[in-house]
Scaffold this motif. Structure first.
Motif, PDB file in Angstrom:
ATOM      1  N   ALA A  51      52.384  54.422   0.865  1.00 57.21           N
ATOM      2  CA  ALA A  51      51.268  53.590   1.316  1.00 57.21           C
ATOM      3  C   ALA A  51      50.380  54.422   2.237  1.00 57.21           C
ATOM      4  CB  ALA A  51      51.789  52.368   2.051  1.00 57.21           C
ATOM      5  N   VAL A  52      49.159  54.654   1.780  1.00 53.66           N
ATOM      6  CA  VAL A  52      48.214  55.461   2.536  1.00 53.66           C
ATOM      7  C   VAL A  52      47.160  54.529   3.124  1.00 53.66           C
ATOM      8  CG1 VAL A  52      46.563  57.360   2.480  1.00 53.66           C
ATOM      9  CG2 VAL A  52      48.611  57.447   1.040  1.00 53.66           C
ATOM     10  N   HIS A  53      47.018  54.564   4.444  1.00 54.63           N
ATOM     11  CA  HIS A  53      46.109  53.657   5.142  1.00 54.63           C
ATOM     12  C   HIS A  53      44.787  54.356   5.449  1.00 54.63           C
ATOM     13  CE1 HIS A  53      49.526  50.904   5.819  1.00 54.63           C
ATOM     14  NE2 HIS A  53      50.212  52.014   5.997  1.00 54.63           N
ATOM     15  N   ALA A  54      43.751  53.577   5.556  1.00 58.06           N
ATOM     16  CA  ALA A  54      42.449  54.117   5.921  1.00 58.06           C
ATOM     17  C   ALA A  54      42.438  54.426   7.413  1.00 58.06           C
ATOM     18  CB  ALA A  54      41.346  53.132   5.581  1.00 58.06           C
ATOM     19  N   ALA A 109      49.479  59.651  13.551  1.00 56.73           N
ATOM     20  CA  ALA A 109      48.847  59.455  12.246  1.00 56.73           C
ATOM     21  C   ALA A 109      48.792  60.810  11.563  1.00 56.73           C
ATOM     22  CB  ALA A 109      47.444  58.877  12.407  1.00 56.73           C
ATOM     23  N   THR A 110      49.282  60.875  10.324  1.00 57.69           N
ATOM     24  CA  THR A 110      49.352  62.155   9.624  1.00 57.69           C
ATOM     25  C   THR A 110      49.272  61.924   8.126  1.00 57.69           C
ATOM     26  OG1 THR A 110      50.617  64.223   9.471  1.00 57.69           O
ATOM     27  CG2 THR A 110      51.887  62.176   9.550  1.00 57.69           C
ATOM     28  N   PHE A 158      51.700  72.025   7.524  1.00 59.58           N
ATOM     29  CA  PHE A 158      50.935  71.709   6.314  1.00 59.58           C
ATOM     30  C   PHE A 158      49.863  70.649   6.563  1.00 59.58           C
ATOM     31  CE2 PHE A 158      50.590  69.425   2.112  1.00 59.58           C
ATOM     32  CZ  PHE A 158      49.831  70.398   1.503  1.00 59.58           C
ATOM     33  N   GLU A 159      50.236  69.492   7.099  1.00 63.30           N
ATOM     34  CA  GLU A 159      49.257  68.421   7.319  1.00 63.30           C
ATOM     35  C   GLU A 159      48.973  68.260   8.815  1.00 63.30           C
ATOM     36  OE1 GLU A 159      50.242  65.485   3.567  1.00 63.30           O
ATOM     37  OE2 GLU A 159      51.510  65.359   5.335  1.00 63.30           O
ATOM     38  N   VAL A 175      47.731  58.319   6.826  1.00 62.52           N
ATOM     39  CA  VAL A 175      46.305  57.991   6.727  1.00 62.52           C
ATOM     40  C   VAL A 175      45.620  58.871   5.692  1.00 62.52           C
ATOM     41  CG1 VAL A 175      46.138  57.112   9.087  1.00 62.52           C
ATOM     42  CG2 VAL A 175      45.747  59.544   8.660  1.00 62.52           C
ATOM     43  N   ASP A 176      44.567  58.309   5.119  1.00 62.22           N
ATOM     44  CA  ASP A 176      43.825  59.013   4.065  1.00 62.22           C
ATOM     45  C   ASP A 176      43.176  60.292   4.568  1.00 62.22           C
ATOM     46  OD1 ASP A 176      42.025  57.706   5.702  1.00 62.22           O
ATOM     47  OD2 ASP A 176      40.903  56.745   4.080  1.00 62.22           O
ATOM     48  N   LEU A 177      42.813  60.319   5.841  1.00 54.31           N
ATOM     49  CA  LEU A 177      42.105  61.463   6.393  1.00 54.31           C
ATOM     50  C   LEU A 177      42.898  62.754   6.239  1.00 54.31           C
ATOM     51  CD1 LEU A 177      39.683  62.529   8.065  1.00 54.31           C
ATOM     52  CD2 LEU A 177      40.997  61.939  10.126  1.00 54.31           C
ATOM     53  N   PHE A 178      44.233  62.667   6.296  1.00 51.55           N
ATOM     54  CA  PHE A 178      45.070  63.855   6.253  1.00 51.55           C
ATOM     55  C   PHE A 178      45.838  64.002   4.941  1.00 51.55           C
ATOM     56  CE2 PHE A 178      45.115  63.222  11.055  1.00 51.55           C
ATOM     57  CZ  PHE A 178      44.039  64.093  11.235  1.00 51.55           C
TER      58      PHE A 178
END
Length: 401
Positions: free
Chosen positions: A120-123, A85-86, A69-70, A106-109
């Motif tokens: 907690a979603v990190h940049a 990082a996912t 999925f991610e 991370v926010d990217l995924f």
């Protein structure tokens, strides 16, 4: 393996098979760091996702992680702990199914239309900035990296970005004893699946039913999925392309049926290609199968330490050329098998590196685009100190229904 009927397949089970120990994944990352040092690489990032054929290869090799999925970045710094990082639905999935012990969401995924109030979603930019303040960053998986991810990486660092795929592929070329044991097991599963498919073929049975019989047996024997979609294709129109998708079309008498079976076991693959005849088929197909077997035999004889890939490729093509079939030899058919069903080394006309003991190759003799359709005879071989060893024992001649 003597199987009398399809009901016998349904009761088949296999004891737990071999696995890759945790320590080997640590060794792989250490070897990668040594290669990074030689190339003056400060940070290594490998992109992975859930694309069926190639998506999982980097994270599976480095951490035994199979994304679902991610997407994920496997991050290996020159110093410090490796991590993944996912996205926010995958952090616990990583911890429970892989050998990675540090995960960053991370926010990217993160899915753009979802909300995760308790995570907690990190940049991604902040994470990358904390790991790299310049130098050289190598990225594996650039060919699949989404544009959004590339922009995020490029804007977050002033480092020189280089393609890191070759570093990993070099490490993967020669298989360890644990990898060889797992690949042998994958081929045993592929062999049982191929036998089940051949037994299932009959007039009026659909391609999809044949694939279901094969996949049922392979799942029972430990397959976690397929490295490529199972190919069951009947008749000249369906077999002429290199690839095929199974349909609900009933198989008629007079057709030849192409099978390609490639299960995934513990992240590794086996791949077998065979041809069946439902009744009487065209003589050109009979002749082409015989030539494909001759070409494979010639390659097997040449597959040994020190041989060059370009020579091996030429040997196979020369056999087909002498039989007037080289124009249907559609691609370079000798390639490695590992955490991808199709991976380097690929023995093309320009591949001049010497082969080595411990390499595993699929010898796939492909004939496609012919007036009578297409076919492949495909088997796996392990290079030993003196020559090559087959990883399966199925007859290669046409299976008669």
């Amino acid at each position: 393996m003597a199987i009398r009927d399809r009901n016998e397949f349904r009761s088949m089970t296999m004891p737990p098979g071999p696995t890759i120990p945790e320590a080997e994944f640590t060794t792989r990352r250490d070897l990668l760091r040594a290669a990074m040092a030689e190339e003056r690489i400060d940070l290594f990032i490998a992109y992975s996702d859930d694309r069926a054929t190639f998506g999982q290869q980097h994270s599976r090799y480095l951490f035994n992680y199979q994304p679902h999925f991610e997407p994920a970045f496997s991050i290996i710094p020159a110093d410090g702990e490796a991590q993944i990082a996912t996205g926010p639905e995958s952090d616990q999935f990583v911890l429970s199914t892989s050998w990675c012990r540090q995960v960053r969401v991370v926010d990217l995924f993160a899915h753009a239309d979802e909300e995760y109030p308790h995570t907690a979603v990190h940049a991604m930019a902040d994470l990358l900035a904390s790991l790299s303040d310049g130098g050289r960053v190598a990225i594996a998986g650039l060919d699949a990296l989404p544009h959004r991810a590339w922009r995020a990486l490029r804007s977050a660092t002033s480092a020189e970005i280089v393609d890191g795929a070759a570093l990993l592929m070099h490490l993967r070329a020669v298989k360890s004893p644990a990898e060889i044991a797992v690949i042998r097991h994958a081929y045993r599963i592929a062999e049982a699946g191929t036998m089940a498919a051949l037994r299932a073929i009959a007039p009026g049975i659909s391609e999809r039913e044949v694939a279901a019989e094969a996949e049922l047996v392979m799942r029972r024997l430990g397959s976690e999925g397929m490295g490529i979609d199972t190919i069951v294709a009947a008749g000249s129109e369906r077999t002429r392309p290199i690839l095929a998708r199974t349909t609900t079309k009933p198989i008629p008498a007079g057709d030849h049926v192409l099978l390609t079976i490639a299960p995934r076991y513990e992240g590794y693959h086996g791949a077998i290609g065979r041809v069946a005849a439902v009744g009487t088929i065209r003589p050109e197909i009979e002749a082409a199968v015989a030539v494909a077997i001759m070409a494979q035999d010639a390659v097997v004889a040449a597959l040994k330490p020190g041989a060059t890939g370009s020579r091996v490729d030429r040997i196979a093509r020369d056999v087909c050329r002498a039989a007037g079939l080289e124009q249907y030899f559609a691609y370079s058919g000798v390639h490695s098998v590992g955490v991808a069903e199709f991976e380097p080394p690929i023995l093309t006309s320009w591949y001049t590196e010497p082969l080595a003991a411990g390499m595993v190759f699929s010898i796939d003799i492909p004939m496609f685009g012919a007036p009578w359709g297409g076919l492949r005879i495909e088997d796996g071989f392990l290079i030993g100190p003196e020559g090559s060893e087959p990883l399966q024992g199925l007859p290669r001649e046409i299976h008669r229904v």
